[in-house]
Scaffold this motif. Structure first.
Motif, PDB file in Angstrom:
ATOM      1  N   ARG A 176       2.265  -9.165  30.920  1.00 34.94           N
ATOM      2  CA  ARG A 176       2.840  -8.595  29.698  1.00 34.94           C
ATOM      3  C   ARG A 176       2.098  -7.350  29.219  1.00 34.94           C
ATOM      4  NH1 ARG A 176       2.020 -12.203  24.532  1.00 34.94           N
ATOM      5  NH2 ARG A 176       3.794 -13.313  25.436  1.00 34.94           N
ATOM      6  N   ARG A 190       2.646  -0.503  34.233  1.00 28.92           N
ATOM      7  CA  ARG A 190       3.738  -0.045  33.372  1.00 28.92           C
ATOM      8  C   ARG A 190       3.273   1.078  32.443  1.00 28.92           C
ATOM      9  NH1 ARG A 190       4.941  -4.642  30.193  1.00 28.92           N
ATOM     10  NH2 ARG A 190       3.457  -3.816  28.687  1.00 28.92           N
ATOM     11  N   LYS A 213       8.892   2.935  29.382  1.00 22.51           N
ATOM     12  CA  LYS A 213       9.061   2.527  27.985  1.00 22.51           C
ATOM     13  C   LYS A 213       9.320   1.033  27.904  1.00 22.51           C
ATOM     14  CE  LYS A 213      11.668   3.589  23.772  1.00 22.51           C
ATOM     15  NZ  LYS A 213      12.788   4.387  23.189  1.00 22.51           N
ATOM     16  N   ASN A 214       8.608   0.375  26.998  1.00 22.05           N
ATOM     17  CA  ASN A 214       8.697  -1.076  26.837  1.00 22.05           C
ATOM     18  C   ASN A 214       9.012  -1.400  25.388  1.00 22.05           C
ATOM     19  OD1 ASN A 214       8.398  -3.815  27.705  1.00 22.05           O
ATOM     20  ND2 ASN A 214       6.389  -3.866  26.720  1.00 22.05           N
ATOM     21  N   GLU A 215      10.191  -1.945  25.140  1.00 20.94           N
ATOM     22  CA  GLU A 215      10.607  -2.292  23.784  1.00 20.94           C
ATOM     23  C   GLU A 215      10.286  -3.760  23.502  1.00 20.94           C
ATOM     24  OE1 GLU A 215      14.673  -1.326  23.209  1.00 20.94           O
ATOM     25  OE2 GLU A 215      14.428   0.798  23.747  1.00 20.94           O
ATOM     26  N   SER A 249      10.262  -8.692  25.795  1.00 22.13           N
ATOM     27  CA  SER A 249      10.292  -7.239  25.944  1.00 22.13           C
ATOM     28  C   SER A 249      11.399  -6.811  26.893  1.00 22.13           C
ATOM     29  CB  SER A 249       8.942  -6.717  26.458  1.00 22.13           C
ATOM     30  OG  SER A 249       8.734  -7.100  27.805  1.00 22.13           O
ATOM     31  N   HIS A 250      11.756  -5.554  26.757  1.00 21.00           N
ATOM     32  CA  HIS A 250      12.845  -4.956  27.535  1.00 21.00           C
ATOM     33  C   HIS A 250      12.405  -3.554  27.939  1.00 21.00           C
ATOM     34  CE1 HIS A 250      17.105  -3.799  28.370  1.00 21.00           C
ATOM     35  NE2 HIS A 250      16.695  -2.631  27.931  1.00 21.00           N
ATOM     36  N   CYS A 251      12.364  -3.277  29.239  1.00 19.02           N
ATOM     37  CA  CYS A 251      11.977  -1.954  29.729  1.00 19.02           C
ATOM     38  C   CYS A 251      13.217  -1.123  30.036  1.00 19.02           C
ATOM     39  CB  CYS A 251      11.125  -2.076  30.997  1.00 19.02           C
ATOM     40  SG  CYS A 251       9.492  -2.767  30.700  1.00 19.02           S
ATOM     41  N   TRP A 289      12.933  -0.587  35.615  1.00 19.53           N
ATOM     42  CA  TRP A 289      11.918  -1.358  36.327  1.00 19.53           C
ATOM     43  C   TRP A 289      11.411  -0.594  37.536  1.00 19.53           C
ATOM     44  CZ3 TRP A 289      14.502  -6.894  36.907  1.00 19.53           C
ATOM     45  CH2 TRP A 289      14.825  -7.385  35.627  1.00 19.53           C
ATOM     46  N   ALA A 302       7.852  -6.380  33.639  1.00 18.37           N
ATOM     47  CA  ALA A 302       9.174  -5.786  33.463  1.00 18.37           C
ATOM     48  C   ALA A 302       9.959  -6.440  32.337  1.00 18.37           C
ATOM     49  CB  ALA A 302       9.971  -5.900  34.770  1.00 18.37           C
ATOM     50  N   HIS A 303       9.719  -7.724  32.104  1.00 23.12           N
ATOM     51  CA  HIS A 303      10.551  -8.467  31.140  1.00 23.12           C
ATOM     52  C   HIS A 303       9.774  -9.657  30.588  1.00 23.12           C
ATOM     53  CE1 HIS A 303      11.081 -11.071  34.665  1.00 23.12           C
ATOM     54  NE2 HIS A 303      11.560 -10.022  35.328  1.00 23.12           N
ATOM     55  N   THR A 304       8.891  -9.405  29.664  1.00 21.54           N
ATOM     56  CA  THR A 304       8.136 -10.491  29.038  1.00 21.54           C
ATOM     57  C   THR A 304       9.089 -11.462  28.358  1.00 21.54           C
ATOM     58  OG1 THR A 304       6.257  -9.030  28.666  1.00 21.54           O
ATOM     59  CG2 THR A 304       6.346 -11.044  27.351  1.00 21.54           C
TER      60      THR A 304
END
Length: 376
Positions: free
Chosen positions: A163, A168, A174-176, A274-276, A279, A291-293
């Motif tokens: 995470r 990354r 970018k990680n939202e 989270s949402h990138c 990937w 990539a996707h917590t």
């Protein structure tokens, strides 16, 4: 010191380790680096679902893990004031499997080590991603054992480093972050005699609590607390909470009193998903929590990383042989997995938002003495 390889994977958790093994046994030279000095040192999710179990069995890893030790949960139970009021039996014969992280990673590494195309580097921290003049990623720089600088040139970099992924961040992906309104406190202590291997849910202090039986005769508590409340909570006495825990599960009284004494006996997990925006980049991909917590709900995180590794291991051999490792080609992996992962994340939100209502409704039905099979 300089190394060359087809694929350099950063992060030797379940996803990274499995991917390294699956590539190495296809004669793709793979270097797996891990920041920690030993496998499985850091705390991670340890529950295997049907998807993860299927993949490990497919690649003949599950049998070795089982020989080292795992535990099948017999059922899921819902408790109130020391009594079970709802039980769910799984058609699979178990409601999940506890797999100690060390057993999983040891089993994967032992099979990967058979292949000369596999190399594991522990105590190695990535410090820089290298790019060519066109911005294509071509390798990494790292520090080994805190002092030795190394360079690994590779056709592809895989970020499987969790995470807080360094890959990354260094790749400027970018990680939202999505906050879920709660954090989680973990604690582990010995189970009393004759404690059945179950997953048990209850409500303590208006928050969800889960008990998971673990291999070796242990219980793991997952206690939801209000997001950001731990700083103020730890200033208070822990005894009122422990009293509530004993009220919820009286069988645990002796073990709790012997093993839980302060907030230091708990581990805090800041919960978010989270949402990138992507990937993949030219010569680079990220998998798993990088990539996707995910949140702990449903224990999807480790299993999703395992599935990422499975899918990517099927796609990469042809791309590597063709020399086609640009983002456009690597997007095949992301396209195969993104919607599945996003659906799981959406499912986690539904489960979290509806838990209290379903718990209350099920309890009401039980009190009205309706048949158990009518409880949904």
């Amino acid at each position: 010191m300089n190394y060359q390889t087809d694929v350099c994977i950063i992060g030797a958790g379940p996803g990274g380790a499995l991917l390294a093994y699956l590539l190495a046994k296809q004669n793709i030279s793979t270097i797996l680096i891990e920041r920690s000095a030993e496998l499985g040192k850091e705390f991670r999710g340890e529950h295997l679902n049907e998807d993860g179990e299927m993949i490990l069995k497919k690649h003949h890893i599950f049998e070795e893990i089982e020989s080292l030790g795992l535990l099948r949960m017999s059922r899921v139970e819902y408790w109130k004031d020391g009594h079970v009021f709802k039980t769910i039996e799984s058609e699979l014969g178990h409601a999940g499997i506890h797999v100690p992280q060390q057993h999983l990673l040891q089993s994967i590494n032992s099979q990967a080590s058979i292949h000369p195309s596999y190399k594991l580097m522990l105590g190695t921290k990535v410090t820089e991603l290298m790019q060519d003049d066109n911005g294509h990623y071509i390798g990494i720089k790292a520090i080994q054992k805190g002092r030795k600088e190394i360079t690994i040139q590779s056709k592809l970099i895989i970020g499987a480093d969790g995470r807080h992924s360094a890959v990354r961040k260094l790749a400027h992906i970018k990680n939202e972050i999505r906050h879920h309104g709660y954090d989680l406190l973990w604690a582990k202590f010995p189970a009393p005699e004759k404690w059945e291997p179950t997953i048990r849910f209850t409500i303590v202090n208006n928050q969800q609590m889960a008990l998971f039986t673990q291999t070796g005769g242990f219980i793991q508590i997952g206690w939801n607390i209000k997001e950001g409340s731990y700083t103020s909570l730890r200033k208070q006495s822990i005894q009122p909470f422990l009293d509530q825990l004993i009220l919820a599960f009286p069988q645990l009284k002796e073990s709790i009193e012997q093993n839980l004494h302060s907030w230091k006996d708990f581990i805090l997990l800041s919960v978010y998903s989270s949402h990138c925006n992507t990937w993949v980049k030219d010569g680079l991909a990220i998998i798993g929590d990088a990539a996707h917590t995910m949140t702990p709900t449903g224990a999807y995180g480790m299993n999703a990383a395992i599935m990422d590794a499975e899918v990517l291991s099927q796609i990469l051999p042809e791309l590597i042989s063709q020399g086609s490792l640009e983002a456009g080609q690597l997007k095949e992996f992301e396209n195969a997995r993104r919607k599945i992962v996003e659906d799981l994340q959406a499912q986690q939100l539904v489960i979290e938002d509806s838990f209290m209502e379903k718990f209350t409704n099920s309890l009401k039905i039980e009190k009205e003495n309706l048949p158990l099979f009518q409880i949904q």
